[in-house]
Design an enzyme around this catalytic site. Structure first.
Site: not given
Length: 436
Positions: A90, A93, A148
């Protein structure tokens, strides 16, 4: 024998012709050396720890790659396998936010549809977005940064023209940022074949994002209220344990974000930023061996080292500027090669455009020319010796000769089989092991 000799002479003549051609190509040397330039500096293309002018790096770091950099100057103070391509989880991101964050105003409202939530990978981390509920853009971004939430990522991606369009934009953004180790397959960072980044690239994403006030605000938020439908809310907490002190971690003094990530395939990844004494440092840690708090503990150790030694540490590289902001475009080596010691050697020629490789090539051709002539003479001597041996052998019995020939054939077959497979006990297991 006569045909074989003629073929050898042709090969020798061909080598003689090739030698001056190899020596006459200096332009190719410049092109090859230019292609070997490593983003951020030659030392970042080397494997192993890169540090200069400072000692005392933390012991027992287990991460497969890490990097410490000064946010303001972009100087890389220390690094380990900076360009090694690994699954980012993640932390990708951050690139999603770099790409999409400024597309919508924080107060803009969006009512989520069932289509917005299609295609979210099973097993994803979710913040709890519901179809039929209206969210502000700010709330969706809090879902991305704090929890997340892949559901929030997919809603914002659909608002941005769809998942495929967002992935294409993210890849273009990575190229503008000169994050050339990064290959984007999904906007959320979830495990997908071929989705890769590096400690260097993740640090670029963080540095670029922190220049934006909204990005900085979201990643520093510890808790927030999130819509639950029917005018109700529930509290969400940031999963960055250095920021919140959750799960037995102490909060890190001066931490301002940025993003953590975990999947069973990628393991733990984290990029953190902290400010002390007017200096902001960035640290990225990828895939430490220890689970749980390990990624945070190693990040904290590297931040401590950076603040203690930033004044004496000499730069081993730099975080380059985006091309769109005046950064000088550079060409990167393939990262898989850059992670190996040999890549550092290739990259080191980039500044000088040495033609030594071509001189060596010409010398090699000349050596082959001489070697071919010697091989031809040797073959003739062996042929004469073989004829003499054959005459002596014929004096012995045909039965003994046949037995020896048959035994030799069997032994040669067994040796040939071993040479062909190249297999020794355990070699197959070692070669087949995952070495990501």
């Amino acid at each position: 024998m006569r045909d074989s000799s003629r073929l050898s002479r042709r090969a020798v003549l061909g080598l003689a012709a090739a030698a001056p051609l190899a020596a006459a190509a200096p332009a190719s040397a410049s092109a090859s050396a230019s292609a070997a330039t490593v983003i951020g500096g030659e030392r970042l293309g080397r494997s192993g720890v890169q540090v200069s002018g400072a000692s005392g790096l933390p012991k027992k770091l287990t991460a497969r790659a890490w990097l410490v950099a000064d946010h303001e100057s972009g100087e890389v103070l220390a690094a380990y396998n900076a360009h090694r391509r690994l699954a980012p989880a993640s932390t990708l991101k951050m690139l999603f936010a770099d790409t999409v964050l400024k597309k919508f105003e924080r107060a803009e409202r969006h009512t989520v549809t069932a289509d917005d939530l299609l295609g979210i990978p099973a097993g994803s981390s979710l913040v709890g977005v519901q179809a039929g509920t209206t969210y502000t853009v700010e709330q969706l971004w809090l879902g991305v940064f704090l929890r997340s939430g892949n559901d929030a990522v997919h809603v914002l991606s659909h608002m941005n023209g769809g998942v495929a369009e967002t992935v294409a934009q993210m890849q273009a953004k990575a190229e503008d940022l000169q994050a050339l180790d990064t290959h984007v397959v999904s906007p959320d960072g979830f495990d997908h074949k071929g989705q890769l980044s590096s400690a260097y690239d993740l640090t670029l994403f963080a540095r670029h994002g922190l220049a934006d006030a909204d990005f900085r605000d979201y990643c520093a938020t510890r808790t927030a209220d999130f819509p639950a439908g029917r005018k109700k809310t529930f509290q969400i907490q940031n999963t960055d344990r250095l920021l919140t002190g959750a799960w037995g971690m102490e909060t890190y003094d001066g931490l301002i974000g940025v993003k953590n990530g975990y999947t069973s395939h990628a393991g733990n990844t984290f990029t953190g930023a902290a400010t002390r004494g007017g200096r902001t440092l960035l640290v990225t840690v990828m895939h430490p061996k220890s689970g749980g708090n390990g990624v945070y503990e190693e990040t904290a150790k590297l931040l401590d080292w950076g603040f203690a030694h930033a004044a004496s540490a000499r730069s081993v590289g730099t975080l380059v500027d985006p091309i769109s902001e005046g950064g000088a475009p550079a060409t990167a080596t393939p990262s898989a090669a850059a992670a190996k010691p040999a890549a550092g050697a290739r990259a080191s020629t980039a500044g000088g455009h040495s033609s030594w490789g071509l001189v060596g090539g010409a010398g090699g051709a000349v050596a082959l020319l001489a070697g071919g002539a010697l091989a031809l003479r040797g073959r003739r001597r062996r042929t004469a010796a073989g004829a003499e041996a054959k005459t002596k052998t014929e004096a012995k019995t045909k039965t003994e000769a046949g037995t020896r020939a048959k035994a030799g054939t069997r032994a040669g077959t067994r040796a040939g089989t071993r040479a062909k497979t190249g297999k020794e006990p355990g070699a197959g297991e070692a070669n087949g092991r995952d070495r990501r």
